[in-house]
Design a protein around this motif. Structure first.
Motif, PDB file in Angstrom:
ATOM      1  N   LYS A  26      31.335  17.082  22.354  1.00 43.60           N
ATOM      2  CA  LYS A  26      31.532  17.290  23.786  1.00 43.60           C
ATOM      3  C   LYS A  26      33.038  17.380  24.006  1.00 43.60           C
ATOM      4  O   LYS A  26      33.619  18.432  23.869  1.00 43.60           O
ATOM      5  CB  LYS A  26      30.905  16.118  24.541  1.00 43.60           C
ATOM      6  N   ASN A  27      33.697  16.251  24.253  1.00 43.17           N
ATOM      7  CA  ASN A  27      35.155  16.301  24.420  1.00 43.17           C
ATOM      8  C   ASN A  27      35.847  15.865  23.136  1.00 43.17           C
ATOM      9  O   ASN A  27      35.395  14.950  22.459  1.00 43.17           O
ATOM     10  CB  ASN A  27      35.598  15.371  25.556  1.00 43.17           C
ATOM     11  N   ILE A  28      36.982  16.514  22.832  1.00 42.43           N
ATOM     12  CA  ILE A  28      37.771  16.121  21.656  1.00 42.43           C
ATOM     13  C   ILE A  28      39.179  15.772  22.130  1.00 42.43           C
ATOM     14  O   ILE A  28      39.787  16.540  22.890  1.00 42.43           O
ATOM     15  CB  ILE A  28      37.891  17.273  20.627  1.00 42.43           C
ATOM     16  N   ILE A  29      39.655  14.601  21.691  1.00 44.42           N
ATOM     17  CA  ILE A  29      41.080  14.318  21.904  1.00 44.42           C
ATOM     18  C   ILE A  29      41.764  14.253  20.538  1.00 44.42           C
ATOM     19  O   ILE A  29      41.175  13.774  19.560  1.00 44.42           O
ATOM     20  CB  ILE A  29      41.347  13.021  22.719  1.00 44.42           C
ATOM     21  N   CYS A  30      42.983  14.803  20.464  1.00 45.04           N
ATOM     22  CA  CYS A  30      43.756  14.746  19.231  1.00 45.04           C
ATOM     23  C   CYS A  30      44.970  13.875  19.473  1.00 45.04           C
ATOM     24  O   CYS A  30      45.681  14.047  20.463  1.00 45.04           O
ATOM     25  CB  CYS A  30      44.213  16.135  18.820  1.00 45.04           C
ATOM     26  N   ILE A  31      45.183  12.947  18.549  1.00 40.92           N
ATOM     27  CA  ILE A  31      46.272  11.992  18.720  1.00 40.92           C
ATOM     28  C   ILE A  31      47.211  12.113  17.527  1.00 40.92           C
ATOM     29  O   ILE A  31      46.860  11.642  16.460  1.00 40.92           O
ATOM     30  CB  ILE A  31      45.717  10.556  18.844  1.00 40.92           C
ATOM     31  N   PRO A  32      48.375  12.788  17.560  1.00 45.28           N
ATOM     32  CA  PRO A  32      48.859  13.505  18.744  1.00 45.28           C
ATOM     33  C   PRO A  32      48.468  14.983  18.758  1.00 45.28           C
ATOM     34  O   PRO A  32      48.622  15.638  19.768  1.00 45.28           O
ATOM     35  CB  PRO A  32      50.372  13.371  18.582  1.00 45.28           C
ATOM     36  N   GLY A  33      47.955  15.549  17.629  1.00 47.16           N
ATOM     37  CA  GLY A  33      47.606  16.968  17.585  1.00 47.16           C
ATOM     38  C   GLY A  33      48.832  17.865  17.482  1.00 47.16           C
ATOM     39  O   GLY A  33      49.965  17.386  17.325  1.00 47.16           O
ATOM     40  N   ASN A  34      48.602  19.160  17.552  1.00 45.64           N
ATOM     41  CA  ASN A  34      49.703  20.135  17.524  1.00 45.64           C
ATOM     42  C   ASN A  34      49.343  21.285  18.475  1.00 45.64           C
ATOM     43  O   ASN A  34      48.326  21.217  19.171  1.00 45.64           O
ATOM     44  CB  ASN A  34      49.971  20.606  16.088  1.00 45.64           C
ATOM     45  N   ALA A  35      50.164  22.342  18.466  1.00 45.30           N
ATOM     46  CA  ALA A  35      49.903  23.449  19.410  1.00 45.30           C
ATOM     47  C   ALA A  35      48.535  24.069  19.154  1.00 45.30           C
ATOM     48  O   ALA A  35      47.861  24.500  20.089  1.00 45.30           O
ATOM     49  CB  ALA A  35      51.000  24.500  19.285  1.00 45.30           C
ATOM     50  N   GLY A  36      48.127  24.110  17.884  1.00 46.56           N
ATOM     51  CA  GLY A  36      46.823  24.697  17.555  1.00 46.56           C
ATOM     52  C   GLY A  36      45.676  23.897  18.138  1.00 46.56           C
ATOM     53  O   GLY A  36      44.769  24.452  18.764  1.00 46.56           O
ATOM     54  N   THR A  37      45.724  22.581  17.981  1.00 44.05           N
ATOM     55  CA  THR A  37      44.615  21.757  18.493  1.00 44.05           C
ATOM     56  C   THR A  37      44.599  21.755  20.022  1.00 44.05           C
ATOM     57  O   THR A  37      43.543  21.598  20.625  1.00 44.05           O
ATOM     58  CB  THR A  37      44.703  20.291  17.991  1.00 44.05           C
ATOM     59  N   SER A  38      45.758  21.994  20.641  1.00 39.43           N
ATOM     60  CA  SER A  38      45.817  21.923  22.109  1.00 39.43           C
ATOM     61  C   SER A  38      44.993  23.030  22.763  1.00 39.43           C
ATOM     62  O   SER A  38      44.671  22.953  23.941  1.00 39.43           O
ATOM     63  CB  SER A  38      47.261  21.969  22.609  1.00 39.43           C
ATOM     64  N   THR A  39      44.653  24.089  22.001  1.00 34.94           N
ATOM     65  CA  THR A  39      43.860  25.173  22.589  1.00 34.94           C
ATOM     66  C   THR A  39      42.362  24.856  22.591  1.00 34.94           C
ATOM     67  O   THR A  39      41.598  25.510  23.287  1.00 34.94           O
ATOM     68  CB  THR A  39      44.078  26.503  21.826  1.00 34.94           C
ATOM     69  N   ILE A  40      41.937  23.864  21.799  1.00 35.86           N
ATOM     70  CA  ILE A  40      40.499  23.543  21.749  1.00 35.86           C
ATOM     71  C   ILE A  40      40.209  22.066  22.026  1.00 35.86           C
ATOM     72  O   ILE A  40      39.062  21.645  22.067  1.00 35.86           O
ATOM     73  CB  ILE A  40      39.881  23.930  20.372  1.00 35.86           C
ATOM     74  N   ALA A  41      41.259  21.278  22.192  1.00 31.12           N
ATOM     75  CA  ALA A  41      41.071  19.848  22.441  1.00 31.12           C
ATOM     76  C   ALA A  41      42.194  19.368  23.359  1.00 31.12           C
ATOM     77  O   ALA A  41      43.113  20.129  23.673  1.00 31.12           O
ATOM     78  CB  ALA A  41      41.119  19.088  21.118  1.00 31.12           C
ATOM     79  N   LYS A  42      42.099  18.105  23.753  1.00 33.91           N
ATOM     80  CA  LYS A  42      43.182  17.549  24.580  1.00 33.91           C
ATOM     81  C   LYS A  42      44.104  16.732  23.665  1.00 33.91           C
ATOM     82  O   LYS A  42      43.646  15.787  23.003  1.00 33.91           O
ATOM     83  CB  LYS A  42      42.548  16.639  25.636  1.00 33.91           C
ATOM     84  N   ASN A  43      45.363  17.123  23.615  1.00 35.28           N
ATOM     85  CA  ASN A  43      46.319  16.347  22.816  1.00 35.28           C
ATOM     86  C   ASN A  43      46.809  15.152  23.621  1.00 35.28           C
ATOM     87  O   ASN A  43      47.126  15.291  24.812  1.00 35.28           O
ATOM     88  CB  ASN A  43      47.544  17.199  22.469  1.00 35.28           C
ATOM     89  N   ILE A  44      46.880  14.004  22.976  1.00 36.65           N
ATOM     90  CA  ILE A  44      47.452  12.829  23.631  1.00 36.65           C
ATOM     91  C   ILE A  44      48.565  12.301  22.740  1.00 36.65           C
ATOM     92  O   ILE A  44      48.312  11.887  21.601  1.00 36.65           O
ATOM     93  CB  ILE A  44      46.386  11.744  23.901  1.00 36.65           C
TER      94      ILE A  44
END
Ligand code: AMP
Ligand code: GLY
Length: 419
Positions: A26-44
């Protein structure tokens, strides 16, 4: 399910994409993620090593499952901490994580269970290094005991080099430990073998070969990995049996005997000589960039797999793989693995239209004012699948040409063993 994914590399973008494609997510958060993940998930953007703060974020986002990409939080005990707080998490416990977190721990298990590996000596002072040097041949491999972000290993051609690198370790160059392991130098071909493990069993999770040196023809300093391909043709059925029987099974039994069974991805780093496997290292996570060539070949829903691991049902889970091969080439910032500059614009990426068989997994990237900027040594993983490695690599080169990123460089000989 709501998922939290820890990490910010190419590995995590590849994992994030698979999780995004899962019917169960359902929802995905990436901690902290990168520009790529920010297009399909919420970076925190929080520090995941601050476990208490991380827990607050996990709770406030109603996370059902945490997936941990990199080794550091695992070695520091994130899984134990989250379990204590009743949060479901995929990855090994702190004790089992010592397989990667302490080379001396890993080597001691090898010795006790007669697991094939390089001959070695654990040293805690200069005297024991000097004594060992009297008895052995060069080259010799010197390894800092604890995590060292890939920088804690030196292949020494002379006794002088051994003494100098050992002294750096004893003086605390690698903060995590002042212990070291001296190791016989093994010749052969390196390959990585992956498993997904739960308390009752495990399943094969792909094979790959990485290119660790920065320069073509495997020259220059070590890096995190400049490119990889999967599968690794050197790993045949016969060799696989030996890997399982001589290396994996005894290791998993050793941890069970301590009542600390392994769960999570297990990366078996091998040297293959005359069709015999020798354990070089364990990593307690997926490889980076190996993950980026293994996941595009996976057919089965990744969240179904993770769920079954948490229920200790992996043995009965069917994991299906595509026949196609996969390769990735890493675009790095000029200067890597030495000094390099961040914040270099990657402007042509917007123009690139990828076909279904190609992916650009981001690693060190960020978006500022709608522009994609570099944000690390390894920046992008240009990845493609197909029937033949030669064709796949040509495809990747075509994408790199279109990208035409003047501040980056890459190795043109990725896959030389299979092309
Ligand atoms: P490690 O962090 O233990 O994987 O070591 C990093 C790299 O050093 C490996 O991927 C190998 O390329 C090389 N290496 C480590 N140990 C040995 C060994 N005993 N013999 C030859 N090469 C080694
Ligand atoms: N590519 C090597 C590693 O992930 O450790």
């Amino acid at each position: 399910m709501n998922i939290a994914l820890i990490g910010s590399g190419g590995r995590e973008h590849a994992l994030c994409q698979k999780i995004y494609q899962s019917k169960l997510s359902k929802n995905i958060i990436c901690i902290p993620g990168n520009a790529g993940t920010s297009t399909i998930a919420k970076n925190i953007n929080i520090n995941f090593l601050n476990f208490k703060n991380l827990l607050r974020t996990i709770k406030s986002n109603k996370i059902d499952l945490v997936i941990v990409g990199p080794e550091e939080p695992l070695v520091k005990g994130l899984v134990d901490f989250l379990n204590k707080n009743k949060i479901k998490v995929f990855g090994p416990n702190k004790y089992a994580a010592k397989l990667e977190g302490s080379k001396a721990f890993m080597k001691s298990i090898c010795k006790k269970y007669k697991i094939p590996t390089a001959q070695f000596k654990i040293c805690t002072n200069r005297k024991s290094v000097n004594n060992f040097l009297k008895t052995c041949k060069m080259p010799l491999v010197v390894k800092a005991d604890g995590l060292a972000a890939g920088k804690g290993v030196a292949i020494c051609k002379s006794k002088k080099q051994v003494i100098s690198f050992s002294n750096e370790i004893f003086q605390g160059k690698f903060k995590s430990s002042k212990k070291l392991v001296l190791e016989e130098f093994l010749e052969g071909e390196e390959a990585s073998y992956f498993l997904i493990v739960d308390k009752k069993g495990y399943k094969f999770f792909g094979s790959a070969q990485d290119h660790k040196r920065v320069g073509e023809n495997d020259k220059g300093p070590n890096t995190g990995g400049m490119g990889a391909y999967s599968p690794a043709p050197i790993i045949n059925k016969n060799l696989e049996k030996k890997i399982i029987n001589k290396i994996v099974n005894p290791t998993l039994i050793a941890l069970k005997k301590k009542r600390k069974p392994y769960t999570g991805f297990l990366y078996v780093g091998l040297m293959i000589k005359n069709n015999e496997p020798y354990l070089i290292e364990y990593n307690i996570r997926m490889g980076d960039p190996e993950c980026q060539v293994i996941l595009p070949r996976l057919n089965t829903d990744i969240l179904k797999i993770f769920n079954n691991v948490l229920k200790n049902k992996i043995k009965k889970t069917k994991i299906s793989w595509k026949k196609n091969k996969c390769m990735t080439i890493v675009m790095c910032s000029k200067g890597y693995p030495g000094k390099y500059k961040n914040n270099k614009i990657i402007k042509n990426i917007k123009k690139i239209k990828l076909k279904k068989n190609s992916f650009i997994f981001h690693a060190g990237t960020k978006i500022i004012n709608n522009e994609l900027l570099s944000n690390g040594g390894r920046v992008l993983n240009i990845t493609s699948t197909g029937k033949k490695f030669l064709e796949i690599r040509k495809n990747i080169f075509r994408i790199i040409k279109k990208l035409n990123w003047k501040d980056g460089f890459f190795r043109k000989d990725i896959g030389w063993r299979v092309i």
